[in-house]
Design a protein around this motif. Structure first.
Motif, PDB file in Angstrom:
ATOM      1  N   TRP A   1       0.837  -1.193   0.000  1.00  0.00           N
ATOM      2  CA  TRP A   1       0.000   0.000   0.000  1.00  0.00           C
ATOM      3  C   TRP A   1       0.879   1.252   0.000  1.00  0.00           C
ATOM      4  CZ3 TRP A   1      -4.313  -1.057   4.228  1.00  0.00           C
ATOM      5  CH2 TRP A   1      -5.004  -2.223   3.882  1.00  0.00           C
ATOM      6  N   GLN A   2       0.323   2.330  -0.536  1.00  0.00           N
ATOM      7  CA  GLN A   2       1.065   3.590  -0.555  1.00  0.00           C
ATOM      8  C   GLN A   2       1.386   4.039   0.864  1.00  0.00           C
ATOM      9  OE1 GLN A   2      -1.141   6.903  -2.103  1.00  0.00           O
ATOM     10  NE2 GLN A   2       0.630   8.271  -2.146  1.00  0.00           N
ATOM     11  N   GLU A   3       2.642   4.350   1.159  1.00  0.00           N
ATOM     12  CA  GLU A   3       3.078   4.698   2.507  1.00  0.00           C
ATOM     13  C   GLU A   3       3.424   6.185   2.583  1.00  0.00           C
ATOM     14  OE1 GLU A   3       6.607   3.612   5.763  1.00  0.00           O
ATOM     15  OE2 GLU A   3       6.381   2.420   3.937  1.00  0.00           O
ATOM     16  N   ARG A   4       3.067   6.800   3.699  1.00  0.00           N
ATOM     17  CA  ARG A   4       3.433   8.189   3.966  1.00  0.00           C
ATOM     18  C   ARG A   4       3.889   8.300   5.414  1.00  0.00           C
ATOM     19  NH1 ARG A   4       1.620  12.100   0.252  1.00  0.00           N
ATOM     20  NH2 ARG A   4       2.850  13.515   1.563  1.00  0.00           N
ATOM     21  N   ALA A   5       4.945   9.076   5.636  1.00  0.00           N
ATOM     22  CA  ALA A   5       5.429   9.343   6.993  1.00  0.00           C
ATOM     23  C   ALA A   5       4.591  10.463   7.607  1.00  0.00           C
ATOM     24  CB  ALA A   5       6.895   9.724   6.969  1.00  0.00           C
ATOM     25  N   LEU A   6       4.251  10.292   8.891  1.00  0.00           N
ATOM     26  CA  LEU A   6       3.469  11.292   9.615  1.00  0.00           C
ATOM     27  C   LEU A   6       4.312  11.869  10.749  1.00  0.00           C
ATOM     28  CD1 LEU A   6       0.115   9.288   9.825  1.00  0.00           C
ATOM     29  CD2 LEU A   6       0.813  10.941   8.082  1.00  0.00           C
ATOM     30  N   ALA A   7       3.685  12.611  11.635  1.00  0.00           N
ATOM     31  CA  ALA A   7       4.390  13.239  12.757  1.00  0.00           C
ATOM     32  C   ALA A   7       5.033  12.183  13.644  1.00  0.00           C
ATOM     33  CB  ALA A   7       3.415  14.089  13.572  1.00  0.00           C
ATOM     34  N   GLY A   8       6.192  12.546  14.218  1.00  0.00           N
ATOM     35  CA  GLY A   8       6.889  11.613  15.088  1.00  0.00           C
ATOM     36  C   GLY A   8       7.323  10.385  14.300  1.00  0.00           C
ATOM     37  N   ASP A   9       7.071   9.224  14.855  1.00  0.00           N
ATOM     38  CA  ASP A   9       7.407   7.969  14.188  1.00  0.00           C
ATOM     39  C   ASP A   9       6.199   7.316  13.535  1.00  0.00           C
ATOM     40  OD1 ASP A   9      10.070   8.196  15.039  1.00  0.00           O
ATOM     41  OD2 ASP A   9       9.619   7.244  16.957  1.00  0.00           O
ATOM     42  N   TRP A  10       5.114   8.051  13.418  1.00  0.00           N
ATOM     43  CA  TRP A  10       3.896   7.470  12.862  1.00  0.00           C
ATOM     44  C   TRP A  10       4.002   7.330  11.349  1.00  0.00           C
ATOM     45  CZ3 TRP A  10      -0.073   5.328  15.469  1.00  0.00           C
ATOM     46  CH2 TRP A  10      -0.133   5.570  16.835  1.00  0.00           C
ATOM     47  N   LYS A  11       3.388   6.284  10.832  1.00  0.00           N
ATOM     48  CA  LYS A  11       3.328   6.043   9.387  1.00  0.00           C
ATOM     49  C   LYS A  11       1.899   5.698   9.005  1.00  0.00           C
ATOM     50  CE  LYS A  11       8.085   4.381   8.866  1.00  0.00           C
ATOM     51  NZ  LYS A  11       8.450   4.668  10.262  1.00  0.00           N
ATOM     52  N   ALA A  12       1.558   6.013   7.782  1.00  0.00           N
ATOM     53  CA  ALA A  12       0.222   5.707   7.247  1.00  0.00           C
ATOM     54  C   ALA A  12       0.384   4.941   5.953  1.00  0.00           C
ATOM     55  CB  ALA A  12      -0.562   6.987   7.019  1.00  0.00           C
ATOM     56  N   ARG A  13      -0.490   3.985   5.726  1.00  0.00           N
ATOM     57  CA  ARG A  13      -0.539   3.240   4.470  1.00  0.00           C
ATOM     58  C   ARG A  13      -1.989   3.274   3.965  1.00  0.00           C
ATOM     59  NH1 ARG A  13       3.958  -0.366   3.738  1.00  0.00           N
ATOM     60  NH2 ARG A  13       5.444  -0.144   5.473  1.00  0.00           N
ATOM     61  N   PHE A  14      -2.158   3.634   2.691  1.00  0.00           N
ATOM     62  CA  PHE A  14      -3.471   3.825   2.109  1.00  0.00           C
ATOM     63  C   PHE A  14      -3.841   2.617   1.255  1.00  0.00           C
ATOM     64  CE2 PHE A  14      -1.801   7.962   3.072  1.00  0.00           C
ATOM     65  CZ  PHE A  14      -2.890   8.633   3.604  1.00  0.00           C
ATOM     66  N   ALA A  15      -4.990   2.027   1.560  1.00  0.00           N
ATOM     67  CA  ALA A  15      -5.443   0.851   0.815  1.00  0.00           C
ATOM     68  C   ALA A  15      -5.829   1.249  -0.607  1.00  0.00           C
ATOM     69  CB  ALA A  15      -6.630   0.205   1.520  1.00  0.00           C
ATOM     70  N   PRO A  16      -5.401   0.476  -1.610  1.00  0.00           N
ATOM     71  CA  PRO A  16      -5.838   0.752  -2.986  1.00  0.00           C
ATOM     72  C   PRO A  16      -7.351   0.600  -3.099  1.00  0.00           C
ATOM     73  CG  PRO A  16      -4.005  -0.807  -2.938  1.00  0.00           C
ATOM     74  CD  PRO A  16      -4.498  -0.677  -1.543  1.00  0.00           C
TER      75      PRO A  16
END
Length: 482
Positions: free
Chosen positions: A463-478
């Protein structure tokens, strides 16, 4: 000639006026509110459990999953605020006011039992615990269980003495509050009062009042079990599984958590036992026993002993039946035991000797120690939750809008912040997406997986990954591919 001098009052015989106990109690309530505002900032972000409760009647976000053990008391408490605004500071200020008024109201009942500085001191001792300071403006049930139990025990004493309809109504109302907040706690608080009622002339009205209060919260919880959880037995089993109940021994875990963390579960260890905190903890039952003995010497032990026994009763299930520790579980015990502890402290002060100095020093040490713990806990919590808030702001900038579902660590808080549905994860991601996640993707909702300390599941690594604040990461489902 004899000169007659005007007689001057002996300064040594004059005493400074002591404010009325009710005024002292009100002062404690004001100080409690101020301490919350100073130590626990109103801008502290919202926690997981708070989010579950607040979301039930919020207008800006869907309700989070309401697990089987939970009760509807806190959602109803915060409904007037969350129904009109999503502002966390507004919620914090509202709860600061409510908790301070509840503190004064609960202990004020005991001023009818016996006047003097005893009751304000008991309120001060409880209000200054780090748990009371930390949870005063949090949307959590334990503080209100504690204060409801204090009020209920006081009303019980008054009703047993006078048979007053007002005292009986107060007793029923107090137990209604406790049972709406945590039904199981209400049962353990009611048990010693029910036994005590058998030894009074007014046993039937007292038992009826307690039963009426229990019926309010338990009736709602059981009715909801039938309508939303597949039946009473099913909800009971689910609640027991969620709370890890069964004969156990968690005394050591509670001892290790006296100075934090707020929850020893889901991979969070309790840490080591603090010798200073342990001394403070062991001093509570010792001082409570001394308070009961002191009251017995003055032929007024009944109310103090009842508060002590009820406090022990509400502590027992968390020490010997719940297989993990959360310091807030013992708040009702601390609130009730504050009454006999204050009795002991007042008695020692009146000895006017070394014991008086020791008692005064003990109270000051309690204030300093618990204030320090509250400051540290509030600071750590504020920092952690601020990172979650910033992560949510970044997700908003990335276009996460309803209809959407946030799935993963702190997914409940982030979903509430963004107005999305949520599915939280504590310890690990599953080997495949949960049904709610798959359904959301199939329905075309924006689904985002969030994680910090947990590795991303294998199915989401593409899934597409993006770095967020601190050590948080987000992945977006296709879209359309769970």
């Amino acid at each position: 000639m004899t000169v007659t001098r005007p007689r001057m009052p002996a300064l040594t015989s004059r005493r400074l006026p002591v404010p009325a106990p009710l005024l002292l109690l009100v002062l404690v309530g004001i100080l409690y509110a101020l301490a919350q505002l100073v130590i626990v900032s109103p801008w502290t972000g919202i926690g997981w459990d708070e989010t579950v409760y607040a979301s039930q009647y919020a207008t800006h976000a869907p309700p989070a999953v309401f697990s089987a053990p939970r009760a509807r008391g806190v959602p109803l408490l915060v409904a007037p605020v969350v129904a009109v605004t999503d502002s966390v500071p507004a919620l914090r200020l509202y709860l600061t006011a409510v908790s301070s008024l509840a503190l004064v109201g609960a202990f004020a009942v005991w001023l009818r039992v016996r006047s003097g500085p005893w009751v304000p001191l008991a309120a001060l001792l409880f209000a200054s615990c780090w748990l009371s300071l930390f949870y005063g403006n949090e949307a959590m049930p334990n503080l209100y269980v504690a204060l409801g139990a204090v009020a209920a025990t006081g009303f019980f004493v008054l009703a047993s003495r006078t048979g007053s309809a007002a005292a009986l109504a107060g007793l029923a109302a107090a137990f209604a509050v406790v049972s709406f907040m945590r039904p199981s706690d209400a049962v353990f608080a009611a048990a010693p009062l029910g036994v005590a009622a058998l030894f009074t002339r007014r046993r039937l009205p007292l038992i009826a009042a307690v039963a009426a209060g229990l019926a309010v919260g338990w009736g709602q919880w059981l009715a909801e079990a039938v309508t939303s959880y597949g039946g009473i037995a099913e909800r009971m089993r689910a609640a027991e599984g969620a709370n890890l109940t069964g004969l156990t021994m968690s005394v050591a875990e509670h001892a290790r958590a006296l100075d934090g963390p707020s929850l020893c579960r889901f991979g969070t260890p309790c840490g080591d036992v603090s010798p200073v905190a342990l001394i403070w903890w062991l001093a509570i039952p010792a001082m409570a026993a001394l308070g009961v003995w002191w009251a017995w010497r003055r032929h007024r032990a009944g109310p103090v002993a009842l508060a002590a026994v009820t406090g022990l009763a509400v502590a027992l299930p968390y020490l010997f039946y719940v297989d993990y520790a959360a310091p807030r579980f013992l708040m009702p015990a601390y609130a009730l035991l504050a009454l006999p502890v204050a009795e002991a402290a007042i008695g020692l002060v009146r000895t006017r000797g070394p014991l008086a100095a020791l008692a005064a020093a003990g109270v000051l040490a309690h204030l300093a120690l618990q204030g320090a713990y509250a400051h540290r806990m509030a600071g750590n919590t504020r920092e952690t939750r601020e990172e979650i808030r910033l992560a949510g702001e970044e997700l908003r900038r990335l276009g996460v809008r309803p209809p959407c579902l946030v799935y993963g660590q702190s997914g409940v808080q982030l979903g509430y912040q963004l107005g999305c549905r949520s599915h939280g994860v504590m310890q690990r991601f599953g080997v495949r997406p949960p049904a709610r996640v798959r359904q959301a993707v199939a329905a075309g909702e924006r689904v985002v997986l969030v994680h910090r300390s947990l590795p991303a599941p294998s199915y989401a690594r593409s899934w597409q990954e993006r770095a967020l604040a601190g050590d948080w990461k987000a992945r977006f489902a296709p879209p359309g591919r769970p």
